[in-house]
Write a protein that holds these residues in place. Structure first.
Motif, PDB file in Angstrom:
ATOM      1  N   ARG A 417     -58.170 -15.952 -74.739  1.00  0.00           N
ATOM      2  CA  ARG A 417     -59.502 -14.829 -74.269  1.00  0.00           C
ATOM      3  C   ARG A 417     -60.220 -14.892 -75.691  1.00  0.00           C
ATOM      4  N   PRO A 418     -61.414 -14.904 -75.991  1.00  0.00           N
ATOM      5  CA  PRO A 418     -62.222 -13.864 -76.315  1.00  0.00           C
ATOM      6  C   PRO A 418     -61.705 -12.427 -76.844  1.00  0.00           C
ATOM      7  N   PRO A 419     -61.308 -12.582 -78.339  1.00  0.00           N
ATOM      8  CA  PRO A 419     -61.914 -12.215 -79.392  1.00  0.00           C
ATOM      9  C   PRO A 419     -60.324 -13.684 -79.516  1.00  0.00           C
ATOM     10  N   CYS A 420     -60.322 -15.143 -79.802  1.00  0.00           N
ATOM     11  CA  CYS A 420     -59.454 -15.974 -80.090  1.00  0.00           C
ATOM     12  C   CYS A 420     -59.063 -16.543 -80.617  1.00  0.00           C
ATOM     13  N   VAL A 421     -58.747 -17.713 -80.831  1.00  0.00           N
ATOM     14  CA  VAL A 421     -58.665 -18.881 -81.881  1.00  0.00           C
ATOM     15  C   VAL A 421     -57.601 -20.232 -81.804  1.00  0.00           C
ATOM     16  N   PHE A 432     -65.553 -23.383 -78.563  1.00  0.00           N
ATOM     17  CA  PHE A 432     -67.077 -23.720 -78.442  1.00  0.00           C
ATOM     18  C   PHE A 432     -66.306 -23.204 -76.532  1.00  0.00           C
ATOM     19  N   TYR A 433     -66.589 -24.051 -75.938  1.00  0.00           N
ATOM     20  CA  TYR A 433     -66.438 -24.167 -74.613  1.00  0.00           C
ATOM     21  C   TYR A 433     -65.990 -22.553 -73.677  1.00  0.00           C
ATOM     22  N   ALA A 434     -64.404 -22.484 -74.582  1.00  0.00           N
ATOM     23  CA  ALA A 434     -63.749 -21.161 -74.454  1.00  0.00           C
ATOM     24  C   ALA A 434     -64.007 -19.745 -75.055  1.00  0.00           C
ATOM     25  N   GLY A 435     -65.192 -19.970 -76.206  1.00  0.00           N
ATOM     26  CA  GLY A 435     -65.814 -18.670 -76.679  1.00  0.00           C
ATOM     27  C   GLY A 435     -65.023 -18.014 -78.146  1.00  0.00           C
ATOM     28  N   CYS A 436     -63.993 -19.352 -79.006  1.00  0.00           N
ATOM     29  CA  CYS A 436     -62.817 -18.864 -79.546  1.00  0.00           C
ATOM     30  C   CYS A 436     -63.390 -18.887 -80.884  1.00  0.00           C
ATOM     31  N   SER A 437     -63.311 -18.871 -82.142  1.00  0.00           N
ATOM     32  CA  SER A 437     -63.318 -19.564 -83.188  1.00  0.00           C
ATOM     33  C   SER A 437     -61.977 -20.837 -83.264  1.00  0.00           C
ATOM     34  N   SER A 438     -61.791 -21.903 -84.344  1.00  0.00           N
ATOM     35  CA  SER A 438     -61.760 -23.230 -84.089  1.00  0.00           C
ATOM     36  C   SER A 438     -60.992 -22.619 -85.691  1.00  0.00           C
ATOM     37  N   ASP A 486     -54.412 -34.601 -70.769  1.00  0.00           N
ATOM     38  CA  ASP A 486     -53.525 -35.578 -71.623  1.00  0.00           C
ATOM     39  C   ASP A 486     -53.609 -34.457 -72.939  1.00  0.00           C
ATOM     40  N   LEU A 487     -53.520 -33.435 -72.714  1.00  0.00           N
ATOM     41  CA  LEU A 487     -52.923 -32.299 -74.032  1.00  0.00           C
ATOM     42  C   LEU A 487     -51.722 -30.925 -73.389  1.00  0.00           C
ATOM     43  N   ARG A 488     -50.998 -31.054 -74.102  1.00  0.00           N
ATOM     44  CA  ARG A 488     -50.360 -29.838 -74.385  1.00  0.00           C
ATOM     45  C   ARG A 488     -51.203 -28.408 -75.127  1.00  0.00           C
ATOM     46  N   ILE A 489     -50.671 -27.405 -74.479  1.00  0.00           N
ATOM     47  CA  ILE A 489     -51.206 -26.367 -75.358  1.00  0.00           C
ATOM     48  C   ILE A 489     -50.530 -25.619 -75.100  1.00  0.00           C
ATOM     49  N   HIS A 490     -50.101 -25.435 -76.796  1.00  0.00           N
ATOM     50  CA  HIS A 490     -48.845 -24.618 -77.338  1.00  0.00           C
ATOM     51  C   HIS A 490     -49.221 -23.006 -77.662  1.00  0.00           C
ATOM     52  N   VAL A 491     -49.104 -22.040 -76.492  1.00  0.00           N
ATOM     53  CA  VAL A 491     -49.505 -20.483 -77.006  1.00  0.00           C
ATOM     54  C   VAL A 491     -49.059 -19.473 -77.323  1.00  0.00           C
ATOM     55  N   SER A 492     -49.221 -18.308 -78.234  1.00  0.00           N
ATOM     56  CA  SER A 492     -48.886 -17.964 -79.198  1.00  0.00           C
ATOM     57  C   SER A 492     -48.400 -16.992 -78.489  1.00  0.00           C
ATOM     58  N   PRO A 493     -47.536 -16.175 -79.077  1.00  0.00           N
ATOM     59  CA  PRO A 493     -46.945 -15.122 -78.479  1.00  0.00           C
ATOM     60  C   PRO A 493     -48.371 -13.725 -78.652  1.00  0.00           C
ATOM     61  N   ALA A 494     -49.045 -13.818 -79.338  1.00  0.00           N
ATOM     62  CA  ALA A 494     -49.991 -12.533 -79.195  1.00  0.00           C
ATOM     63  C   ALA A 494     -51.082 -12.989 -77.792  1.00  0.00           C
ATOM     64  N   ALA A 495     -51.272 -15.305 -77.230  1.00  0.00           N
ATOM     65  CA  ALA A 495     -51.999 -14.766 -76.365  1.00  0.00           C
ATOM     66  C   ALA A 495     -51.211 -14.502 -75.282  1.00  0.00           C
ATOM     67  N   ARG A 496     -50.195 -15.257 -74.933  1.00  0.00           N
ATOM     68  CA  ARG A 496     -48.871 -14.333 -73.669  1.00  0.00           C
ATOM     69  C   ARG A 496     -48.756 -12.988 -73.018  1.00  0.00           C
ATOM     70  N   ALA A 497     -49.089 -12.228 -74.192  1.00  0.00           N
ATOM     71  CA  ALA A 497     -48.880 -10.623 -74.513  1.00  0.00           C
ATOM     72  C   ALA A 497     -49.960 -10.229 -73.533  1.00  0.00           C
ATOM     73  N   GLY A 498     -51.070 -11.008 -73.967  1.00  0.00           N
ATOM     74  CA  GLY A 498     -51.985 -10.669 -73.022  1.00  0.00           C
ATOM     75  C   GLY A 498     -52.820 -11.151 -71.946  1.00  0.00           C
ATOM     76  N   THR A 499     -51.651 -11.525 -71.308  1.00  0.00           N
ATOM     77  CA  THR A 499     -51.751 -12.878 -70.008  1.00  0.00           C
ATOM     78  C   THR A 499     -51.935 -12.048 -69.012  1.00  0.00           C
ATOM     79  N   ARG A 500     -52.618 -12.303 -67.988  1.00  0.00           N
ATOM     80  CA  ARG A 500     -52.769 -10.734 -66.811  1.00  0.00           C
ATOM     81  C   ARG A 500     -53.035 -12.404 -65.565  1.00  0.00           C
ATOM     82  N   GLU A 501     -52.149 -12.266 -65.280  1.00  0.00           N
ATOM     83  CA  GLU A 501     -51.858 -12.929 -63.776  1.00  0.00           C
ATOM     84  C   GLU A 501     -52.669 -12.471 -62.664  1.00  0.00           C
TER      85      GLU A 501
END
Length: 501
Positions: A417-421, A432-438, A486-501
């Motif tokens: 989630r923003p701020p994200c890359v 753009f749709y996610a509000g992230c930087s590319s 058709d995609l694989r999303i590989h998520v960084s540890p920083a994103a996992r730490a901020g995950t809210r279930e």
């Protein structure tokens, strides 16, 4: 004004003064032109639909002025004009529907103003028909409400050539002089390289043909072009290492500009492909592209009609500018997009309309009902084919953009989630749709190094996108991988730490 338009356009009008444009039956005032422009706006709103999401290039342009998402990488071929055009909406609102309505209304107004300039240079019914022919092409309707520069290059070309002819006919016509300069500025702000090709015949006449020389008109064109080109050149030195480097980067991104016959590529794209790269598909069905082969034949008839009517310059000049505008996209580029030829179609519409009016009105009286009926049936068939292609293009584009939006929602669920890359496959529009930087480390949109990207990924929610067939890059092999479509999303540890279930 009528008197001045009947004056000679010296040089090309070698057979004497231009006769008044004969209009056996005028369409009251500006009503015909206004009706075409209004119908064009309505067609966009009904057939393209305001809710269609933003495309890849649109995301780049909107992000430059948006207050809701980081600015995407701005590559060398791009220019800032279309971003400035949408800034009054995009700077404060994230509503795509509002942006589409704004552009649909604005594009209708642009068409009205451009066609209005040609009244008096051609009979009004020819101008109205030219507007109808241009405004009903599927590619015109599709790109009118899009955040893309090509439609506006077409409007600038159509208005600029008309103002040029008016200024030549009457050197005291100050509105025409200003109009030529403003049109040149619109061209240059939207696409500087296209602007050069469009105005090339105008500069040749002003510099090389003595009787066409108008110092004030030349100055207006130079100042107008300079207003857009100077900013583009300055940005080249600030962000791309100089003008030569920017031009080289632009050429590389477009596959290397040089001699390359792309006529068949353009034909393939007419089947509804918004981008044909690589362009190795089969040709569309003959009925979908028949109109394209009719264009040069009708343009030749239009030129013959103009020569016979002793108004050669009025037809030859838009034809010449149409030809030069099409050169880079028909003979110098290794891929195709139908929007590239919008200036070509806009300028060609006038001689083509002149030819059609001539063929219908000069038929023998006994044959005229049959000729009119045949022309009406042919045009109805042409319209039907155009809107079959348009519906297909809109459906495919909408589906692709909805998939990007769903991927963005999945990224948010995974903690990106923003701020994200984002990095990897189709990262730029999805970001753009996610509000992230590319952030890309290679390819045409490379804007960072691998080291900088990994440094960011350690402290910022980050994801790398790959296709199912691809394996994750080395740095992401230990990142959790999630399949989504058709995609694989590989998520960084920083994103996992901020995950809210």
């Amino acid at each position: 004004m009528v008197k001045t338009l009947n004056a000679p356009l010296v040089g090309l009008e070698s057979r004497g003064p231009m006769p008044a444009a004969r209009t056996p039956r005028r369409i009251g005032g500006l009503g015909g032109v206004a009706a075409v422009a209004a119908a064009f706006t309505l067609l966009q709103l009904v057939l393209v639909r305001p809710g269609m999401g933003l495309g890849w290039d649109e995301a780049v342009y909107v992000s430059q002025v948006s207050g809701h998402t980081p600015a995407a990488f701005f590559s060398a071929p791009r220019s800032r004009g279309i971003s400035l055009l949408v800034a009054p909406i995009a700077s404060w609102s994230s509503s795509t529907s509002l942006l589409r309505v704004y552009l649909a209304v604005l594009s209708g107004l642009g068409l009205f103003l451009a066609l209005r300039i040609w009244r008096g240079l051609f009979p009004e019914r020819v101008v109205v028909l030219a507007g109808v022919l241009f405004a009903t092409l599927w590619v015109t309707v599709f790109y009118g409400p899009e955040v893309m520069p090509n439609y506006w290059v077409a409007i600038g070309a159509l208005a600029g050539v008309g103002c040029f002819l008016r200024a030549q006919a009457d050197r005291h016509d100050r509105p025409a002089l200003w109009g030529a300069g403003v049109s040149a500025a619109l061209l240059a702000w939207m696409r500087p390289t296209d602007a050069v090709w469009v105005v090339l015949p105008l500069f040749v006449l002003l510099v090389c043909v003595r009787r066409w020389r108008r110092p004030r008109l030349l100055a207006a064109l130079v100042v107008g072009l300079g207003s857009g080109v100077v900013g583009w050149v300055a940005e080249a030195y600030v962000s791309f290492g100089g003008l030569g480097a920017r031009l080289a980067d632009a050429s590389r991104i477009q596959g290397g500009l040089g001699w390359n016959i792309a006529v068949l590529d353009q034909l393939r794209s007419l089947g509804g492909q918004t981008l044909c790269r690589p362009c190795d598909s089969s040709l569309p069905a003959p009925q979908l592209i028949a109109w394209w082969f009719a264009l040069p034949l009708l343009a030749a008839v239009g030129l013959a009609v103009a020569v016979r009517g002793r108004r050669t310059a009025r037809t030859l000049l838009p034809l010449a500018c149409a030809m030069t505008a099409s050169i880079p996209y028909l003979f110098m580029i290794g891929y195709a997009a139908p929007r590239f030829l919008l200036p070509f179609y806009a300028l060609l519409a006038l001689p083509v309309a002149d030819a059609l009016v001539h063929l219908v009105t000069t038929a023998r009286r006994a044959w005229r009902p049959a000729v009119v009926t045949l022309a009406a049936l042919a045009f109805a068939g042409h319209l039907a084919m155009q809107y079959v292609v348009l519906e297909d293009a809109v459906s495919r584009s909408t589906a692709g953009r909805q998939e990007w939006a769903r991927t963005a929602a999945e990224l948010h669920r995974l903690g990106v989630r923003p701020p994200c890359v984002l990095n990897g496959y189709e990262a730029l529009p999805i970001a753009f749709y996610a509000g992230c930087s590319s952030a890309q480390t290679q390819g045409h949109n490379a804007n960072t190094t691998r080291q900088d990207f990994l440094r960011t990924a350690r402290r910022t929610p980050t994801a790398t996108l790959t296709t199912e067939e691809e394996g994750p890059p080395g740095y992401a092999r230990d990142w959790p991988s999630h399949r989504f479509g058709d995609l694989r999303i590989h998520v960084s540890p920083a994103a996992r730490a901020g995950t809210r279930e």
